[in-house]
Design an enzyme around this catalytic site. Structure first.
Site, PDB file in Angstrom:
ATOM      1  N   LYS A   1      38.318 -51.254 -92.803  1.00  0.00           N
ATOM      2  CA  LYS A   1      39.449 -51.172 -93.729  1.00  0.00           C
ATOM      3  C   LYS A   1      40.623 -50.357 -93.188  1.00  0.00           C
ATOM      4  O   LYS A   1      41.767 -50.596 -93.551  1.00  0.00           O
ATOM      5  CB  LYS A   1      38.996 -50.601 -95.073  1.00  0.00           C
ATOM      6  CG  LYS A   1      38.157 -51.580 -95.872  1.00  0.00           C
ATOM      7  CD  LYS A   1      38.026 -51.133 -97.316  1.00  0.00           C
ATOM      8  CE  LYS A   1      37.392 -52.215 -98.164  1.00  0.00           C
ATOM      9  NZ  LYS A   1      35.936 -52.380 -97.866  1.00  0.00           N
TER      10      LYS A   1
ATOM     11  N   GLU B   1      45.213 -49.527-104.979  1.00  0.00           N
ATOM     12  CA  GLU B   1      44.175 -49.531-106.013  1.00  0.00           C
ATOM     13  C   GLU B   1      42.848 -49.565-105.291  1.00  0.00           C
ATOM     14  O   GLU B   1      42.765 -49.996-104.141  1.00  0.00           O
ATOM     15  CB  GLU B   1      44.347 -50.734-106.938  1.00  0.00           C
ATOM     16  CG  GLU B   1      43.612 -51.966-106.535  1.00  0.00           C
ATOM     17  CD  GLU B   1      44.085 -52.571-105.235  1.00  0.00           C
ATOM     18  OE1 GLU B   1      43.223 -52.892-104.415  1.00  0.00           O
ATOM     19  OE2 GLU B   1      45.308 -52.712-105.021  1.00  0.00           O
TER      20      GLU B   1
ATOM     21  N   SER C   1      30.691 -54.501 -90.110  1.00  0.00           N
ATOM     22  CA  SER C   1      31.949 -54.114 -90.782  1.00  0.00           C
ATOM     23  C   SER C   1      32.021 -52.645 -91.166  1.00  0.00           C
ATOM     24  O   SER C   1      33.105 -52.076 -91.221  1.00  0.00           O
ATOM     25  CB  SER C   1      32.173 -54.984 -92.022  1.00  0.00           C
ATOM     26  OG  SER C   1      31.105 -54.853 -92.938  1.00  0.00           O
TER      27      SER C   1
HETATM   28  C1  LIG Z   1      35.195 -53.443 -98.305  1.00  0.00           C
HETATM   29  C2  LIG Z   1      34.109 -53.809 -97.344  1.00  0.00           C
HETATM   30  C3  LIG Z   1      33.727 -55.151 -97.119  1.00  0.00           C
HETATM   31  C4  LIG Z   1      34.278 -56.306 -97.907  1.00  0.00           C
HETATM   32  O1  LIG Z   1      35.638 -56.498 -97.844  1.00  0.00           O
HETATM   33  P1  LIG Z   1      36.288 -57.686 -96.983  1.00  0.00           P
HETATM   34  O2  LIG Z   1      37.716 -57.642 -97.368  1.00  0.00           O
HETATM   35  O3  LIG Z   1      35.602 -58.952 -97.373  1.00  0.00           O
HETATM   36  O4  LIG Z   1      36.049 -57.370 -95.557  1.00  0.00           O
HETATM   37  C5  LIG Z   1      32.774 -55.420 -96.163  1.00  0.00           C
HETATM   38  N1  LIG Z   1      32.177 -54.435 -95.451  1.00  0.00           N
HETATM   39  C6  LIG Z   1      32.494 -53.140 -95.639  1.00  0.00           C
HETATM   40  C7  LIG Z   1      31.810 -52.096 -94.833  1.00  0.00           C
HETATM   41  C8  LIG Z   1      33.462 -52.775 -96.586  1.00  0.00           C
HETATM   42  O5  LIG Z   1      33.771 -51.481 -96.764  1.00  0.00           O
END
Ligand SMILES: *Cc1c(COP(=O)(O)O)cnc(C)c1O
Length: 415
Positions: free
Chosen positions: A108, A130, A396
């Site tokens: 993010k 938000e 992610s």
């Molecule tokens: C917020 C988040 C997601 C999901 O959000 P996307 O916009 O679909 O990427 C996925 N993995 C993690 C670790 C997150 O913090």
């Protein structure tokens, strides 16, 4: 529009348009999806944002500043890790693109930093954002602290209680966290409040949106800022392995880490691309958050895409063990890639994600975020039929933030 209803020719022409960079078109559409379905009062702010973005985003000086911050502060490029013990267990070669190693623990920050830099260029005096689970709020607070921009984060009062540690993190980094007590007191009410704030001062305020969703130009802007993930991963993989992976995986909530991971691979027709949504407790409406697997076209938060809605078009409650995937819509570019048949979308249940999280933690010493664990399960399922081939997974984020949930579900704490 349903992917199954398109002819092969229609799919091919959609995919050709996507691959040759014709989307989003002048109206902000990815084929039939996307656009700008907002009240009249928001149009000037979005037009101003779009013009500013077009002027600055791809200019060499902006890109140089972004690259410098990504390297010196975020910690890019993030590593590409081979996972030897998971590979042995699953029978396919498993590789991770390590966004969990990025500053603040997930992808993010790539988007938050990029938008904050853009806000600075556009002369914004304050940032509004938000947040639901709090991860985007933390990334925004961090980016604003780094650049010296005041940051106001709207958060539902219920979410603030549920995510107290993240509220503390935001405050420590100087953000003002504003409780939203109207509406459902969660993310949806917080978004309304942030938009209201933005409309009241569209020149001085910048709205920092957290995923590849919302009205044009946000889905495009977020894609451009997250595409660094797949660009780096593709290059790193080619260098280490001497070819491309057989399949690429990412979890899909709003769709930002996934579109960031997938984008560089879309022209590589030999590479399978698979997005994994939150299958929650099961396939029934209300039991999951899998908009591409089970949704229908409609408008949510300014954008035409696939949504989880009932027969009257009412947005439906969703359910997932991972807060980051618990969203009833999905970014319009994913809806297009689904229709064009280029990306295959499937889901993993809460239980499957928890199993994959434990397996990865034990075999690789990497505790993944619950969101990421969905992608891991998807890769495991693929590996059963693709022994000896190579899977590249977007890691992610890290799972530290999920400890309260894991303590309850896996470690047997009574609370
Ligand atoms: C917020 C988040 C997601 C999901 O959000 P996307 O916009 O679909 O990427 C996925 N993995 C993690 C670790 C997150 O913090």
């Amino acid at each position: 529009m349903n992917a199954q209803l398109l002819s092969a020719d229609e799919r091919r022409s959609l995919l050709d348009a996507e691959t040759s960079g014709q989307f989003p078109d002048a109206r902000g559409r990815f084929g039939p999806y996307g656009g700008r379905y907002v009240p009249e009062t928001l149009i000037p702010a979005l037009e101003r944002l779009e013009a500013g973005m077009r002027e600055h985003l791809h200019r060499a000086d902006f890109q140089a500043e972004l690259a410098d911050q990504l390297s010196n502060w975020v910690g890019r490029p993030t590593a590409l890790s081979y996972a030897p013990r998971l590979s042995a267990a699953w029978g396919a070669h498993v590789w991770f693109k390590r966004e969990d190693l990025a500053h603040t623990g997930a992808h993010k920050i790539n988007n938050a930093l990029g938008q904050a830099l853009l806000a600075q260029r556009l002369g914004a005096k304050r940032i509004v954002a938000e947040t639901g689970a709090g991860q985007h709020g933390v990334a925004s607070a961090a980016a604003c602290a780094r650049l010296g921009l005041p940051c106001i984060v709207y958060m539902g009062a219920i979410d603030m209680e549920r995510q107290a540690p993240n509220v503390g993190r935001m405050r420590l980094m100087g953000a003002e966290v504003v409780p939203v007590t109207g509406g459902d007191q969660t993310l949806r009410a917080a978004i309304d409040e942030a938009l209201r704030d933005w409309v009241s001062d569209p020149m001085g305020t910048f709205y920092l949106l957290g995923s590849a969703v919302g009205p044009h130009p946000y889905p495009y802007l977020v894609r451009e800022l997250q595409a660094v993930i797949g660009r780096e991963a593709r290059e790193q993989f080619l260098k280490r392995h001497g070819g491309l992976p057989d399949a690429v995986f990412a979890c899909v909530g709003g769709g930002s880490n996934s579109i960031g991971m997938f984008h560089a691979f879309i022209p590589d027709r030999g590479v399978e691309i698979i997005g994994i949504e939150a299958g929650g407790r099961g396939p029934k409406l209300g039991e999951n958050a899998a908009s591409l697997s089970y949704g229908h076209p409609g408008v949510l938060q300014g954008c035409y895409s696939l949504l989880l809605q009932d027969e009257n078009g009412q947005i439906h409650e969703t359910d997932s063990i991972s807060a980051g995937l618990d969203y009833p819509g999905v970014g319009p570019e994913h809806a297009l890639l689904h229709a064009a048949g280029r990306v295959h979308y499937e889901s993993a249940t809460d239980a499957e994600a928890l199993d994959a999280l434990q397996e990865c933690s034990r075999l690789e010493g990497i505790l993944p975020a619950l969101e990421t664990a969905h992608a891991l399960h998807g890769a495991k399922r693929w590996a059963e039929k693709n022994q000896g081939r190579h899977a590249l997974i977007c890691m992610s984020g890290r799972g530290d933030k999920d400890m309260p949930t894991l303590q309850r579900t896996l470690l047997g704490d009574a609370k």
